[in-house]
Design a protein around this motif. Structure first.
Motif, PDB file in Angstrom:
ATOM      1  N   GLU A 136      37.617  45.202  40.483  1.00 40.13           N
ATOM      2  CA  GLU A 136      36.608  44.540  41.316  1.00 40.13           C
ATOM      3  C   GLU A 136      35.591  45.548  41.850  1.00 40.13           C
ATOM      4  OE1 GLU A 136      39.192  40.697  42.977  1.00 40.13           O
ATOM      5  OE2 GLU A 136      39.260  42.633  44.024  1.00 40.13           O
ATOM      6  N   ASN A 137      36.048  46.729  42.182  1.00 45.61           N
ATOM      7  CA  ASN A 137      35.108  47.768  42.612  1.00 45.61           C
ATOM      8  C   ASN A 137      34.164  48.142  41.472  1.00 45.61           C
ATOM      9  OD1 ASN A 137      35.252  49.160  45.393  1.00 45.61           O
ATOM     10  ND2 ASN A 137      37.417  48.781  44.935  1.00 45.61           N
ATOM     11  N   LEU A 138      34.696  48.252  40.266  1.00 47.95           N
ATOM     12  CA  LEU A 138      33.846  48.558  39.116  1.00 47.95           C
ATOM     13  C   LEU A 138      32.815  47.455  38.892  1.00 47.95           C
ATOM     14  CD1 LEU A 138      36.389  50.063  36.554  1.00 47.95           C
ATOM     15  CD2 LEU A 138      34.508  51.250  37.664  1.00 47.95           C
ATOM     16  N   ARG A 139      33.241  46.202  39.021  1.00 47.03           N
ATOM     17  CA  ARG A 139      32.307  45.083  38.834  1.00 47.03           C
ATOM     18  C   ARG A 139      31.210  45.108  39.892  1.00 47.03           C
ATOM     19  NH1 ARG A 139      37.292  40.897  37.963  1.00 47.03           N
ATOM     20  NH2 ARG A 139      37.615  41.241  35.715  1.00 47.03           N
ATOM     21  N   LEU A 140      31.594  45.421  41.122  1.00 43.52           N
ATOM     22  CA  LEU A 140      30.616  45.480  42.199  1.00 43.52           C
ATOM     23  C   LEU A 140      29.579  46.565  41.920  1.00 43.52           C
ATOM     24  CD1 LEU A 140      29.527  44.753  45.001  1.00 43.52           C
ATOM     25  CD2 LEU A 140      31.203  46.322  45.986  1.00 43.52           C
ATOM     26  N   TYR A 141      30.036  47.748  41.523  1.00 48.26           N
ATOM     27  CA  TYR A 141      29.101  48.836  41.230  1.00 48.26           C
ATOM     28  C   TYR A 141      28.245  48.531  40.010  1.00 48.26           C
ATOM     29  CZ  TYR A 141      30.214  52.208  44.827  1.00 48.26           C
ATOM     30  OH  TYR A 141      30.309  52.836  46.048  1.00 48.26           O
ATOM     31  N   ALA A 142      28.805  47.793  39.066  1.00 47.23           N
ATOM     32  CA  ALA A 142      28.010  47.398  37.901  1.00 47.23           C
ATOM     33  C   ALA A 142      26.865  46.476  38.326  1.00 47.23           C
ATOM     34  CB  ALA A 142      28.898  46.712  36.871  1.00 47.23           C
ATOM     35  N   GLU A 143      27.147  45.599  39.287  1.00 45.50           N
ATOM     36  CA  GLU A 143      26.093  44.720  39.812  1.00 45.50           C
ATOM     37  C   GLU A 143      25.036  45.538  40.553  1.00 45.50           C
ATOM     38  OE1 GLU A 143      25.492  41.505  39.608  1.00 45.50           O
ATOM     39  OE2 GLU A 143      27.279  40.863  38.494  1.00 45.50           O
ATOM     40  N   LEU A 144      25.503  46.446  41.397  1.00 46.42           N
ATOM     41  CA  LEU A 144      24.566  47.253  42.177  1.00 46.42           C
ATOM     42  C   LEU A 144      23.701  48.138  41.289  1.00 46.42           C
ATOM     43  CD1 LEU A 144      26.934  48.352  45.100  1.00 46.42           C
ATOM     44  CD2 LEU A 144      25.109  46.642  45.208  1.00 46.42           C
ATOM     45  N   ARG A 145      24.290  48.632  40.205  1.00 42.88           N
ATOM     46  CA  ARG A 145      23.547  49.508  39.294  1.00 42.88           C
ATOM     47  C   ARG A 145      22.837  48.724  38.197  1.00 42.88           C
ATOM     48  NH1 ARG A 145      25.101  54.856  39.446  1.00 42.88           N
ATOM     49  NH2 ARG A 145      23.201  55.160  38.238  1.00 42.88           N
ATOM     50  N   ARG A 146      22.950  47.406  38.250  1.00 44.30           N
ATOM     51  CA  ARG A 146      22.292  46.505  37.289  1.00 44.30           C
ATOM     52  C   ARG A 146      22.648  46.848  35.846  1.00 44.30           C
ATOM     53  NH1 ARG A 146      16.220  46.665  39.672  1.00 44.30           N
ATOM     54  NH2 ARG A 146      16.756  48.880  39.723  1.00 44.30           N
ATOM     55  N   LEU A 147      23.947  47.069  35.637  1.00 45.92           N
ATOM     56  CA  LEU A 147      24.439  47.309  34.285  1.00 45.92           C
ATOM     57  C   LEU A 147      24.394  46.008  33.501  1.00 45.92           C
ATOM     58  CD1 LEU A 147      25.825  49.313  32.296  1.00 45.92           C
ATOM     59  CD2 LEU A 147      28.014  48.472  33.189  1.00 45.92           C
ATOM     60  N   ASP A 148      23.839  46.053  32.313  1.00 44.78           N
ATOM     61  CA  ASP A 148      23.715  44.863  31.475  1.00 44.78           C
ATOM     62  C   ASP A 148      25.081  44.222  31.258  1.00 44.78           C
ATOM     63  OD1 ASP A 148      21.663  43.426  29.556  1.00 44.78           O
ATOM     64  OD2 ASP A 148      23.552  43.656  28.454  1.00 44.78           O
ATOM     65  N   ALA A 149      25.159  42.893  31.417  1.00 41.69           N
ATOM     66  CA  ALA A 149      26.434  42.179  31.326  1.00 41.69           C
ATOM     67  C   ALA A 149      27.114  42.396  29.978  1.00 41.69           C
ATOM     68  CB  ALA A 149      26.213  40.694  31.582  1.00 41.69           C
ATOM     69  N   ALA A 150      26.330  42.528  28.940  1.00 38.04           N
ATOM     70  CA  ALA A 150      26.902  42.695  27.602  1.00 38.04           C
ATOM     71  C   ALA A 150      27.594  44.044  27.442  1.00 38.04           C
ATOM     72  CB  ALA A 150      25.807  42.543  26.550  1.00 38.04           C
ATOM     73  N   GLU A 151      27.239  45.006  28.274  1.00 39.19           N
ATOM     74  CA  GLU A 151      27.809  46.351  28.170  1.00 39.19           C
ATOM     75  C   GLU A 151      29.048  46.539  29.039  1.00 39.19           C
ATOM     76  OE1 GLU A 151      25.015  49.551  28.759  1.00 39.19           O
ATOM     77  OE2 GLU A 151      23.337  48.236  28.289  1.00 39.19           O
ATOM     78  N   ARG A 152      29.301  45.614  29.957  1.00 32.84           N
ATOM     79  CA  ARG A 152      30.288  45.879  30.998  1.00 32.84           C
ATOM     80  C   ARG A 152      31.705  46.038  30.479  1.00 32.84           C
ATOM     81  NH1 ARG A 152      28.042  42.301  36.175  1.00 32.84           N
ATOM     82  NH2 ARG A 152      25.931  43.213  36.088  1.00 32.84           N
ATOM     83  N   ASP A 153      32.166  45.134  29.646  1.00 35.77           N
ATOM     84  CA  ASP A 153      33.551  45.211  29.188  1.00 35.77           C
ATOM     85  C   ASP A 153      33.815  46.529  28.467  1.00 35.77           C
ATOM     86  OD1 ASP A 153      34.105  42.770  30.291  1.00 35.77           O
ATOM     87  OD2 ASP A 153      33.980  41.644  28.411  1.00 35.77           O
ATOM     88  N   THR A 154      32.878  46.917  27.592  1.00 38.08           N
ATOM     89  CA  THR A 154      33.043  48.176  26.856  1.00 38.08           C
ATOM     90  C   THR A 154      33.020  49.362  27.803  1.00 38.08           C
ATOM     91  OG1 THR A 154      31.986  47.226  24.905  1.00 38.08           O
ATOM     92  CG2 THR A 154      32.086  49.625  25.036  1.00 38.08           C
TER      93      THR A 154
END
Length: 313
Positions: A98-116
């Motif tokens: 959940e922390n990783l997901r939160l930081y991914a949102e804050l850093r605007r990481l593309d959704a398609a890249e997140r799982d990888t």
């Protein structure tokens, strides 16, 4: 045949000064952080390390001097900046993932890249088996690994690490160092602040600070070699080692020393050699030989002396 050109720094300061009322936290600091290298900012508590990193991160303004981060002013390029504060700054009531997901949102990481990206970071930090555990339930070393993973949600060009080894066991500190060292192979420039001399000695370049001032800049070997001819191993005396060490450290001509097995390792003051040790009449079987200078010897010399055996200031 000319060598390769030095790459442009990912961060630099020139004459950086910061005051907190009457206290000068930074006094004319000039440094460079190069890509693909680990730059160490080394010094005891109160040296100004955290203030320097906060200015580079854009969290604080300098009073004087110039600062460039990723080709611009601090805080203008957050996409390519990774920052890990000294204190654990993640959400302890959220799980690792959940922390990783939160930081991914804050850093605007593309959704398609997140799982990888998450899979790579969890494997890199060995947190995959703990991804559902609350961050507050992690050990100190695992918390630091999670902090590093969150700082790397988007691969930065500059990674600022504010004393990542504080409060972490030695094994976890080595693992953190290994992981960060691997990042430099990707061209990431790392600024690692520390009071641990074993960490500082492994940096490509070190900047030694004391009370806001820069007192050494260069490669670690240069600091060690600066005390060549003033470091000795003393053995063969009959008196107790601790008693002899105390007596030697009472001499103004001896800057530092520690017990090493059955011997003493002594650093003499500038201009002093083995004669000052022989003058103490430690016995006919005493052997005094030149010893290989250590990084710590050069460190203590620049700081003007310190307690015996100091390894973390």
């Amino acid at each position: 045949m000319t060598g390769a050109a030095t790459p442009d720094p990912v961060a630099s300061t020139d004459g950086l000064t910061k005051n907190f009322g009457p206290v000068r936290a930074l006094d004319g600091i000039s440094l460079e952080v190069l890509p693909g290298r680990i730059t160490g900012v080394v010094g005891p508590d109160g040296a100004g390390k955290t203030t320097l990193i906060r200015i580079l991160a854009g969290l604080m303004r300098a009073d004087e001097g110039t600062v460039q981060v990723l080709g611009g002013a601090p805080g203008t390029d957050l996409e390519d900046l990774g920052y890990m504060p000294q204190r654990f700054g993640l959400y302890e009531d959220l799980s690792v993932i959940e922390n990783l997901r939160l930081y991914a949102e804050l850093r605007r990481l593309d959704a398609a890249e997140r799982d990888t990206r998450f899979a790579r970071l969890l494997a890199f930090t060995d947190l995959a088996r703990f991804q559902d555990r609350l961050a507050g339930k992690l050990s100190g070393g695992m918390k630091q690994k999670l902090g590093l993973a969150c700082a790397l949600v988007k691969t930065p060009k500059l990674l600022l690490l504010d004393e990542p080894g504080v409060g972490v066991d030695p094994i976890s500190r080595r693992e953190l160092w290994r992981m960060v060292s691997e990042l430099t192979h990707e061209g990431i420039g790392v600024l690692w602040s520390t009071a641990y001399l074993d960490e500082a000695e492994q940096c490509d370049t070190v900047y030694l600070m004391s009370e806001g001032r820069l007192i050494f800049a260069g490669v670690p070997n240069e600091l060690s070699e600066s005390v060549a001819g003033r470091v000795f191993r003393v053995s063969g005396f009959a008196e107790r080692r601790r008693r002899v060490l105390t007596r030697m450290l009472d001499r103004p001509e001896v800057m530092d020393g520690l017990v090493q097995g059955r011997s003493l390792h002594l650093l003499t003051a500038r201009g002093e050699g083995a004669d000052i040790i022989r003058a103490q009449n430690l016995g006919p079987d005493t052997k005094i030989v030149a010893a290989e200078p250590r990084f710590e010897d050069g460190f203590i010399d620049r700081l003007g002396g310190g307690p015996p055996g100091t390894s973390a200031l």
